[in-house]
Write a protein that holds these residues in place. Structure first.
Motif, PDB file in Angstrom:
ATOM      1  N   LYS A 135       0.831  -1.201   0.000  1.00 23.89           N
ATOM      2  CA  LYS A 135       0.000   0.000   0.000  1.00 23.89           C
ATOM      3  C   LYS A 135       0.866   1.251   0.000  1.00 23.89           C
ATOM      4  CE  LYS A 135      -3.831   2.105   2.450  1.00 23.89           C
ATOM      5  NZ  LYS A 135      -4.489   2.232   3.745  1.00 23.89           N
ATOM      6  N   ARG A 136       0.368   2.266  -0.687  1.00 23.64           N
ATOM      7  CA  ARG A 136       1.074   3.538  -0.737  1.00 23.64           C
ATOM      8  C   ARG A 136       0.110   4.651  -0.343  1.00 23.64           C
ATOM      9  NH1 ARG A 136       5.313   3.977  -4.466  1.00 23.64           N
ATOM     10  NH2 ARG A 136       4.402   5.897  -5.225  1.00 23.64           N
ATOM     11  N   GLY A 137       0.648   5.842  -0.240  1.00 25.21           N
ATOM     12  CA  GLY A 137      -0.188   6.998   0.063  1.00 25.21           C
ATOM     13  C   GLY A 137      -0.394   7.212   1.545  1.00 25.21           C
ATOM     14  N   PRO A 138      -1.307   8.100   1.870  1.00 26.00           N
ATOM     15  CA  PRO A 138      -1.519   8.481   3.272  1.00 26.00           C
ATOM     16  C   PRO A 138      -1.839   7.303   4.190  1.00 26.00           C
ATOM     17  CG  PRO A 138      -2.723   9.941   1.812  1.00 26.00           C
ATOM     18  CD  PRO A 138      -2.182   8.831   0.964  1.00 26.00           C
ATOM     19  N   TRP A 139      -1.361   7.393   5.410  1.00 32.37           N
ATOM     20  CA  TRP A 139      -1.605   6.350   6.395  1.00 32.37           C
ATOM     21  C   TRP A 139      -2.961   6.563   7.057  1.00 32.37           C
ATOM     22  CZ3 TRP A 139       1.881   2.660   8.925  1.00 32.37           C
ATOM     23  CH2 TRP A 139       3.044   2.435   8.181  1.00 32.37           C
ATOM     24  N   THR A 140      -3.619   5.451   7.354  1.00 37.50           N
ATOM     25  CA  THR A 140      -4.885   5.523   8.076  1.00 37.50           C
ATOM     26  C   THR A 140      -4.602   5.481   9.579  1.00 37.50           C
ATOM     27  OG1 THR A 140      -5.159   3.124   8.164  1.00 37.50           O
ATOM     28  CG2 THR A 140      -6.023   4.263   6.207  1.00 37.50           C
ATOM     29  N   PRO A 141      -5.542   5.947  10.391  1.00 35.92           N
ATOM     30  CA  PRO A 141      -5.356   5.861  11.854  1.00 35.92           C
ATOM     31  C   PRO A 141      -5.147   4.420  12.322  1.00 35.92           C
ATOM     32  CG  PRO A 141      -7.176   7.327  11.344  1.00 35.92           C
ATOM     33  CD  PRO A 141      -6.753   6.687  10.037  1.00 35.92           C
ATOM     34  N   GLU A 142      -5.788   3.483  11.654  1.00 31.41           N
ATOM     35  CA  GLU A 142      -5.633   2.075  12.042  1.00 31.41           C
ATOM     36  C   GLU A 142      -4.198   1.599  11.794  1.00 31.41           C
ATOM     37  OE1 GLU A 142      -8.125   3.249  10.165  1.00 31.41           O
ATOM     38  OE2 GLU A 142      -9.744   3.089  11.630  1.00 31.41           O
ATOM     39  N   GLU A 143      -3.667   1.990  10.651  1.00 33.83           N
ATOM     40  CA  GLU A 143      -2.285   1.610  10.351  1.00 33.83           C
ATOM     41  C   GLU A 143      -1.324   2.245  11.354  1.00 33.83           C
ATOM     42  OE1 GLU A 143      -1.753   1.014   5.604  1.00 33.83           O
ATOM     43  OE2 GLU A 143      -2.366   3.001   6.237  1.00 33.83           O
ATOM     44  N   ASP A 144      -1.579   3.498  11.670  1.00 30.44           N
ATOM     45  CA  ASP A 144      -0.734   4.187  12.658  1.00 30.44           C
ATOM     46  C   ASP A 144      -0.731   3.426  13.976  1.00 30.44           C
ATOM     47  OD1 ASP A 144      -0.059   6.209  10.926  1.00 30.44           O
ATOM     48  OD2 ASP A 144      -1.521   7.644  11.702  1.00 30.44           O
ATOM     49  N   GLN A 145      -1.916   3.023  14.393  1.00 31.24           N
ATOM     50  CA  GLN A 145      -2.045   2.352  15.676  1.00 31.24           C
ATOM     51  C   GLN A 145      -1.306   1.020  15.682  1.00 31.24           C
ATOM     52  OE1 GLN A 145      -3.538   4.216  18.037  1.00 31.24           O
ATOM     53  NE2 GLN A 145      -2.620   2.728  19.415  1.00 31.24           N
ATOM     54  N   ASN A 169       8.727  10.631  11.272  1.00 26.70           N
ATOM     55  CA  ASN A 169       8.192  11.959  10.968  1.00 26.70           C
ATOM     56  C   ASN A 169       6.854  12.272  11.626  1.00 26.70           C
ATOM     57  OD1 ASN A 169      10.352  12.693   9.386  1.00 26.70           O
ATOM     58  ND2 ASN A 169       9.390  12.010   7.494  1.00 26.70           N
ATOM     59  N   TYR A 170       6.183  11.250  12.142  1.00 25.51           N
ATOM     60  CA  TYR A 170       4.839  11.529  12.618  1.00 25.51           C
ATOM     61  C   TYR A 170       4.453  10.816  13.915  1.00 25.51           C
ATOM     62  CZ  TYR A 170       0.074  13.191  11.932  1.00 25.51           C
ATOM     63  OH  TYR A 170      -1.121  13.851  12.070  1.00 25.51           O
ATOM     64  N   LEU A 171       4.860   9.587  14.085  1.00 25.99           N
ATOM     65  CA  LEU A 171       4.328   8.799  15.197  1.00 25.99           C
ATOM     66  C   LEU A 171       5.217   8.753  16.436  1.00 25.99           C
ATOM     67  CD1 LEU A 171       2.930   5.790  13.140  1.00 25.99           C
ATOM     68  CD2 LEU A 171       1.679   7.781  13.989  1.00 25.99           C
ATOM     69  N   LYS A 210     -10.511  -3.101  19.632  1.00 27.37           N
ATOM     70  CA  LYS A 210     -11.720  -2.750  20.370  1.00 27.37           C
ATOM     71  C   LYS A 210     -11.554  -1.423  21.096  1.00 27.37           C
ATOM     72  CE  LYS A 210     -12.956  -7.592  21.186  1.00 27.37           C
ATOM     73  NZ  LYS A 210     -11.742  -8.206  20.623  1.00 27.37           N
ATOM     74  N   ILE A 211     -10.388  -1.226  21.629  1.00 23.09           N
ATOM     75  CA  ILE A 211     -10.143   0.007  22.391  1.00 23.09           C
ATOM     76  C   ILE A 211      -9.154   0.855  21.616  1.00 23.09           C
ATOM     77  CG2 ILE A 211      -9.398   0.963  24.587  1.00 23.09           C
ATOM     78  CD1 ILE A 211      -9.814  -1.910  25.742  1.00 23.09           C
ATOM     79  N   TYR A 212      -9.648   1.871  20.986  1.00 27.86           N
ATOM     80  CA  TYR A 212      -8.770   2.667  20.128  1.00 27.86           C
ATOM     81  C   TYR A 212      -8.209   3.839  20.908  1.00 27.86           C
ATOM     82  CZ  TYR A 212      -6.976   4.983  16.041  1.00 27.86           C
ATOM     83  OH  TYR A 212      -6.157   5.571  15.133  1.00 27.86           O
ATOM     84  N   SER A 213      -7.291   3.538  21.759  1.00 27.54           N
ATOM     85  CA  SER A 213      -6.642   4.606  22.486  1.00 27.54           C
ATOM     86  C   SER A 213      -5.240   4.167  22.824  1.00 27.54           C
ATOM     87  CB  SER A 213      -7.400   4.936  23.774  1.00 27.54           C
ATOM     88  OG  SER A 213      -7.328   3.845  24.644  1.00 27.54           O
ATOM     89  N   TYR A 214      -4.416   5.123  23.062  1.00 26.31           N
ATOM     90  CA  TYR A 214      -3.026   4.808  23.341  1.00 26.31           C
ATOM     91  C   TYR A 214      -2.425   5.884  24.225  1.00 26.31           C
ATOM     92  CZ  TYR A 214       1.932   4.137  22.624  1.00 26.31           C
ATOM     93  OH  TYR A 214       3.261   3.948  22.819  1.00 26.31           O
ATOM     94  N   ASN A 215      -1.793   5.426  25.286  1.00 32.94           N
ATOM     95  CA  ASN A 215      -1.173   6.369  26.194  1.00 32.94           C
ATOM     96  C   ASN A 215       0.338   6.211  26.107  1.00 32.94           C
ATOM     97  OD1 ASN A 215      -0.178   7.871  28.234  1.00 32.94           O
ATOM     98  ND2 ASN A 215      -1.594   7.119  29.796  1.00 32.94           N
ATOM     99  N   ASN A 216       1.001   7.197  25.549  1.00 29.36           N
ATOM    100  CA  ASN A 216       2.456   7.092  25.414  1.00 29.36           C
ATOM    101  C   ASN A 216       3.174   8.102  26.298  1.00 29.36           C
ATOM    102  OD1 ASN A 216       2.165   9.542  24.154  1.00 29.36           O
ATOM    103  ND2 ASN A 216       2.293   8.677  22.093  1.00 29.36           N
ATOM    104  N   SER A 217       2.516   8.566  27.339  1.00 27.63           N
ATOM    105  CA  SER A 217       3.107   9.619  28.146  1.00 27.63           C
ATOM    106  C   SER A 217       4.426   9.198  28.780  1.00 27.63           C
ATOM    107  CB  SER A 217       2.123  10.056  29.233  1.00 27.63           C
ATOM    108  OG  SER A 217       1.825   8.953  30.049  1.00 27.63           O
TER     109      SER A 217
END
Length: 247
Positions: free
Chosen positions: A13-23, A59-61, A211-218
DNA sequence: AAGTATTTCAACCGCAAACCA
DNA sequence: TTGGTTTGCGGTTGAAATACT
């Protein structure tokens, strides 16, 4: 025979990343680190090439990425460093915690270069020829430094585009800055216990996160802030760049 | 409101350096 | 030492957003 492409062109796959891929990428790297970018997408279940994953992370995550507009101090630092280093964006980025080389490169081409050219035109050639500076390769700059060394002179180089005495740097400082080893520190949030993890852990995490779309990276964020604080506070030479944004 | 031009920035590409067997 | 593989860098592209007519 030519060199193998960095990734398969088909089925990637190319192009912009989806939030799911980021996660997926974030979760995987926090479990296993990123010791092998090429193998990472396969193990993480991403239809991306390793290069794309690396770029997205850097660059982003990355947890220590600073988002938002550049401060005037940061912009001035970029201008100053660009005069010394040329288009060595990664080296410039090393001086700006939380900023990426890509981001700095973009800000330079979209804002700073135009602004400097405008300033130059307004000053009727009184200031330095910034276009010439932009064309100068870093090899050119380093050759100047080598010549300076041979004559044992400690010339000072003005790295600011104004006459601010605080921005004067000695040859010693300049050469320390351009020493490759000086820039080679790698920022990493690799999980040191990654070898203890199992693929079952990873699959379980993937399942939970679907199921739980959250992430704490503090925690990671704080660790990196401490890392950068350590780097800055331990480097005497970096005092020259005390205008870099504070935390 | 619609069409066009310009700007921005995330992402890609190719090359060279670094690494490793 | 060599050759294959991987990583990192800087230049470039192009889609989306924004500004302008």
């Amino acid at each position: 025979m030519g060199r193998a492409p960095c990734c398969e062109k088909m089925g990637v796959k190319r192009g912009p990343w989806t939030p799911e891929e980021d996660q997926i990428l974030i979760n995987y790297i926090n479990l296993y680190g990123h010791s092998n970018w090429r193998a990472l997408p396969k193990h993480a279940g991403l239809l991306r090439c390793g290069k794309s994953c690396r770029l997205r992370w850097i660059n982003y995550l990355r947890p220590d990425i600073k988002r938002g507009n550049f401060t005037p101090q940061e912009e001035q630092t970029i201008i100053n460093l660009h005069e010394v280093l040329g288009n060595r964006w990664s080296a410039i980025a090393a001086k700006l915690p939380g900023r990426t080389d890509n981001e700095i490169k973009n800000i330079w081409h979209t804002h700073l270069k135009k602004r400097l050219n405008k300033d130059q035109n307004n000053n009727g050639g009184v200031t330095k020829d910034l276009n010439r500076t932009n064309e100068t390769t870093h090899e050119d700059k380093e050759s100047v430094i080598v010549d300076t060394t041979s004559t044992q002179q400690f010339r000072t180089l003005q790295i600011s585009n104004n006459n601010n005495a605080d921005a004067m740097m000695s040859y010693e400082d300049i050469s320390a800055m351009v020493d490759e080893s000086f820039w080679s520190d790698v920022i990493s949030v690799d999980n040191k216990n990654s070898t203890e993890k199992t693929m079952e852990d990873w699959e379980g995490l993937l399942d939970r996160n679907s199921k739980i779309y959250s992430y704490n990276n503090s925690k990671l964020y704080n660790d990196d802030m401490e890392f950068w604080f350590e780097v800055f506070s331990s480097s005497r030479r970096i005092e020259e760049f005390s205008d870099v944004a504070e935390f």
